[in-house]
Write a protein that holds these residues in place. Sequence first.
Motif, PDB file in Angstrom:
ATOM      1  N   ARG A 198       0.870  -1.264   0.118  1.00 23.21           N
ATOM      2  CA  ARG A 198       0.036  -0.054  -0.017  1.00 23.21           C
ATOM      3  C   ARG A 198       0.861   1.093   0.010  1.00 23.21           C
ATOM      4  NH1 ARG A 198      -3.470  -3.085   3.711  1.00 23.21           N
ATOM      5  NH2 ARG A 198      -2.957  -1.930   5.415  1.00 23.21           N
ATOM      6  N   SER A 199       2.333   1.239   0.135  1.00 25.06           N
ATOM      7  CA  SER A 199       2.921   2.379   0.126  1.00 25.06           C
ATOM      8  C   SER A 199       3.566   2.246  -1.308  1.00 25.06           C
ATOM      9  CB  SER A 199       4.336   2.060   1.037  1.00 25.06           C
ATOM     10  OG  SER A 199       5.241   2.588   0.587  1.00 25.06           O
ATOM     11  N   PRO A 200       3.039   3.327  -1.977  1.00 29.68           N
ATOM     12  CA  PRO A 200       3.612   3.597  -3.326  1.00 29.68           C
ATOM     13  C   PRO A 200       4.929   3.354  -3.502  1.00 29.68           C
ATOM     14  CG  PRO A 200       2.097   5.295  -2.781  1.00 29.68           C
ATOM     15  CD  PRO A 200       2.375   4.697  -1.502  1.00 29.68           C
ATOM     16  N   SER A 201       5.999   3.909  -2.517  1.00 29.82           N
ATOM     17  CA  SER A 201       7.441   3.848  -2.961  1.00 29.82           C
ATOM     18  C   SER A 201       7.805   2.188  -2.896  1.00 29.82           C
ATOM     19  CB  SER A 201       8.094   4.616  -2.213  1.00 29.82           C
ATOM     20  OG  SER A 201       7.579   5.960  -2.596  1.00 29.82           O
ATOM     21  N   LEU A 202       7.350   1.733  -1.909  1.00 32.21           N
ATOM     22  CA  LEU A 202       7.838   0.301  -1.524  1.00 32.21           C
ATOM     23  C   LEU A 202       7.129  -0.762  -2.724  1.00 32.21           C
ATOM     24  CD1 LEU A 202       7.765  -0.118   2.307  1.00 32.21           C
ATOM     25  CD2 LEU A 202       9.695   0.418   0.842  1.00 32.21           C
ATOM     26  N   PHE A 229      15.950   7.385 -20.446  1.00 32.99           N
ATOM     27  CA  PHE A 229      15.514   7.776 -19.052  1.00 32.99           C
ATOM     28  C   PHE A 229      16.090   9.229 -18.697  1.00 32.99           C
ATOM     29  CE2 PHE A 229      16.255   7.500 -14.619  1.00 32.99           C
ATOM     30  CZ  PHE A 229      15.130   6.867 -13.858  1.00 32.99           C
ATOM     31  N   SER A 230      14.986  10.414 -18.824  1.00 34.53           N
ATOM     32  CA  SER A 230      15.317  11.708 -18.699  1.00 34.53           C
ATOM     33  C   SER A 230      16.028  12.041 -17.365  1.00 34.53           C
ATOM     34  CB  SER A 230      14.189  12.519 -19.175  1.00 34.53           C
ATOM     35  OG  SER A 230      13.172  12.498 -17.976  1.00 34.53           O
ATOM     36  N   LYS A 231      16.623  13.158 -17.500  1.00 36.76           N
ATOM     37  CA  LYS A 231      17.004  13.887 -16.482  1.00 36.76           C
ATOM     38  C   LYS A 231      16.052  13.975 -15.216  1.00 36.76           C
ATOM     39  CE  LYS A 231      21.115  16.265 -14.744  1.00 36.76           C
ATOM     40  NZ  LYS A 231      22.202  17.150 -15.006  1.00 36.76           N
ATOM     41  N   THR A 232      14.850  14.469 -15.760  1.00 41.05           N
ATOM     42  CA  THR A 232      13.918  14.734 -14.626  1.00 41.05           C
ATOM     43  C   THR A 232      13.556  13.411 -14.012  1.00 41.05           C
ATOM     44  OG1 THR A 232      13.310  16.271 -16.384  1.00 41.05           O
ATOM     45  CG2 THR A 232      11.653  15.652 -14.417  1.00 41.05           C
ATOM     46  N   SER A 233      13.439  12.392 -15.026  1.00 42.56           N
ATOM     47  CA  SER A 233      13.225  10.891 -14.665  1.00 42.56           C
ATOM     48  C   SER A 233      14.090  10.493 -13.456  1.00 42.56           C
ATOM     49  CB  SER A 233      13.253   9.927 -15.505  1.00 42.56           C
ATOM     50  OG  SER A 233      12.175  10.166 -16.481  1.00 42.56           O
TER      51      SER A 233
ATOM     52  N   VAL B  27       6.528  12.706 -13.882  1.00 47.02           N
ATOM     53  CA  VAL B  27       5.504  13.524 -13.649  1.00 47.02           C
ATOM     54  C   VAL B  27       5.247  13.745 -12.222  1.00 47.02           C
ATOM     55  CG1 VAL B  27       2.856  13.342 -13.971  1.00 47.02           C
ATOM     56  CG2 VAL B  27       4.429  12.500 -15.685  1.00 47.02           C
ATOM     57  N   VAL B  28       5.374  12.850 -11.438  1.00 48.56           N
ATOM     58  CA  VAL B  28       5.393  12.738  -9.907  1.00 48.56           C
ATOM     59  C   VAL B  28       6.496  13.923  -9.346  1.00 48.56           C
ATOM     60  CG1 VAL B  28       5.889  11.889  -7.672  1.00 48.56           C
ATOM     61  CG2 VAL B  28       4.727  10.405  -9.398  1.00 48.56           C
ATOM     62  N   ALA B  34       6.190  21.551  -8.316  1.00 46.22           N
ATOM     63  CA  ALA B  34       5.179  22.719  -8.490  1.00 46.22           C
ATOM     64  C   ALA B  34       4.479  22.960  -7.284  1.00 46.22           C
ATOM     65  CB  ALA B  34       4.330  22.140  -9.779  1.00 46.22           C
ATOM     66  N   LYS B  35       4.157  21.964  -6.549  1.00 48.32           N
ATOM     67  CA  LYS B  35       3.223  22.087  -5.280  1.00 48.32           C
ATOM     68  C   LYS B  35       4.181  22.785  -4.212  1.00 48.32           C
ATOM     69  CE  LYS B  35       2.313  19.477  -1.209  1.00 48.32           C
ATOM     70  NZ  LYS B  35       2.564  18.126  -0.690  1.00 48.32           N
ATOM     71  N   ASN B  36       5.687  22.320  -4.024  1.00 49.53           N
ATOM     72  CA  ASN B  36       6.445  23.183  -3.374  1.00 49.53           C
ATOM     73  C   ASN B  36       6.499  24.603  -3.609  1.00 49.53           C
ATOM     74  OD1 ASN B  36       6.818  20.767  -1.947  1.00 49.53           O
ATOM     75  ND2 ASN B  36       8.811  20.400  -2.883  1.00 49.53           N
TER      76      ASN B  36
END
Lengths: 460, 57
Positions: A198-202, A229-233, B27-28, B34-36
């Motif tokens: 239920r923890s999205p990260s785990l 795999f972009s730098k933002t990713s 996206v997350v 943006a929220k911050n």
Amino acid sequence: MKQNPDPSHSSFRDPNGYVFLKEGIIYRSVHERYQPHYDKLMKSGLYDELVKEKWLIPHREAEFDTTECPETYRILQPVPIPFISYPYEWCFSQLKDAALLTLNIQKTAMKYQMGLKDASGFNIQWKEGKPVFIDTLSFEIYQEGEPWVAYRQFCEHFLAPLALMCHTDVRLGLLLKDHIDGIPLDLARKLLPSRTKRSPSLLLHIHLHAKSILKNQTTTKAKPSGKRFSKTSLKGLIDNLESCVKNMRLKDDSSNWVNYYEETILGKEYLEHKQQLVKDFISELHPLLTWDLGANTGVFSRMLPEKTMVISFDHDAGVVEKNYLTSREKGEKNILPLLLDLTNPSSAVGWNNKERFSIFGRTTPDLVMALALVHHLCISNNIPLAKLAAFFKELGPWLLIEFVPKEDPKIQELLKFREDIFHDYHQETFEESFGQWFTIVKKSSIQDSGRSLYLMQKIG
Amino acid sequence: MLQVILYVDPGSGSFLFQLLIGGFLAVVFFFKLAKNRIVHFFKKLFSKKNNNNEAES
């Protein structure tokens, strides 16, 4: 400088360099092929920033003879670490702080178009009470579009053990002893309660990640071309891992020993007199390195002068946790709390049983403290006094040890439901056994108890 | 593109997994930033207002 032909046994995985010991000094050899990465680390400002933050171990470049060291670009002499410890000897918060340091370093490196190519727990050591990154050759120039090569290692070395300690049982951190390359994610997934999904990260970094690893071991795919795999990713990945680690909290029910001094210790008079005796006995010793065995939350470790590095060992994860949190809160630089079960101490492990040292194969202490410990080893673990004395004589030249007689209420508690088979457990046998190897320099009974404190010096 | 190869780099599952989740993580992260920024903007705005009110009184 002539290179040592026998590199340290724990430094063979990275072809870009290795660690070696020469005349008692540790050096790191940098291979020519690592030159672009090393130069970028040193010239971009990344090294300076990391060293300023005390996140990376500083080094100086040593002089060397290029004819004697072919294909060598640099030889580094890093600042020494006072005591080497391993992730399976750390408590939960130590592993968590080490994980956060690794992510902080990765984030900082990304600002300089660099990144970490590995995220092993063994790259972290403790210096002045804080974690520090010791592998200067772990940095590489960032390749636009590439995923984080150390992602799986980070999850196996940090995220999985932390999640297991947090959500299943704190003792599962010891799985790292058997899995020095990190806890396999499929194993972690089986051991974690299903509520962790239920923890999205785990769910993402352990459960689904493990599935992907298993799936791709049987159905093999070639590296997809054109997919990036972009730098933002990458930033998102590191940020998500950081939030996941930060949100992990240890349940507060992990130990019976945490409130030992407050709740279960004998009288206040006993404790105060013992503290006074410890202070008096060690006042003239000036040890550089002390091992406090069975240190509990480190009450007596903190009685040593600040110049003394104290390794504060205990077998209980809860008290080591409390000891570390106290040390961190007070900003203590000379206390290193570590997990150690004396009846099954850290052995030499890894490749050829030489990759990671046994606890006794590292720096030896000048002084060993064993306060209110003998009865646990002799009565709870059936270790005869003669064997105990022979064990202590291998550790160091000075021993501060407390003898607890059989009439003591704590021993009576231990014997409540078992037959007393400890016919040789007496003060006379204790002195006789230890007298074989040690000279008793000081001895005093401790008030409000039948216990005695001894300062002993090894013979010869 | 699927291709059967005999030996697999043990990190391949991890590599492919990152490519799969990369977009989602980006996206997350974008929305978190943006929220911050929005929270920071309003905090700054309110702290300015409070400071002005204090100065006036």
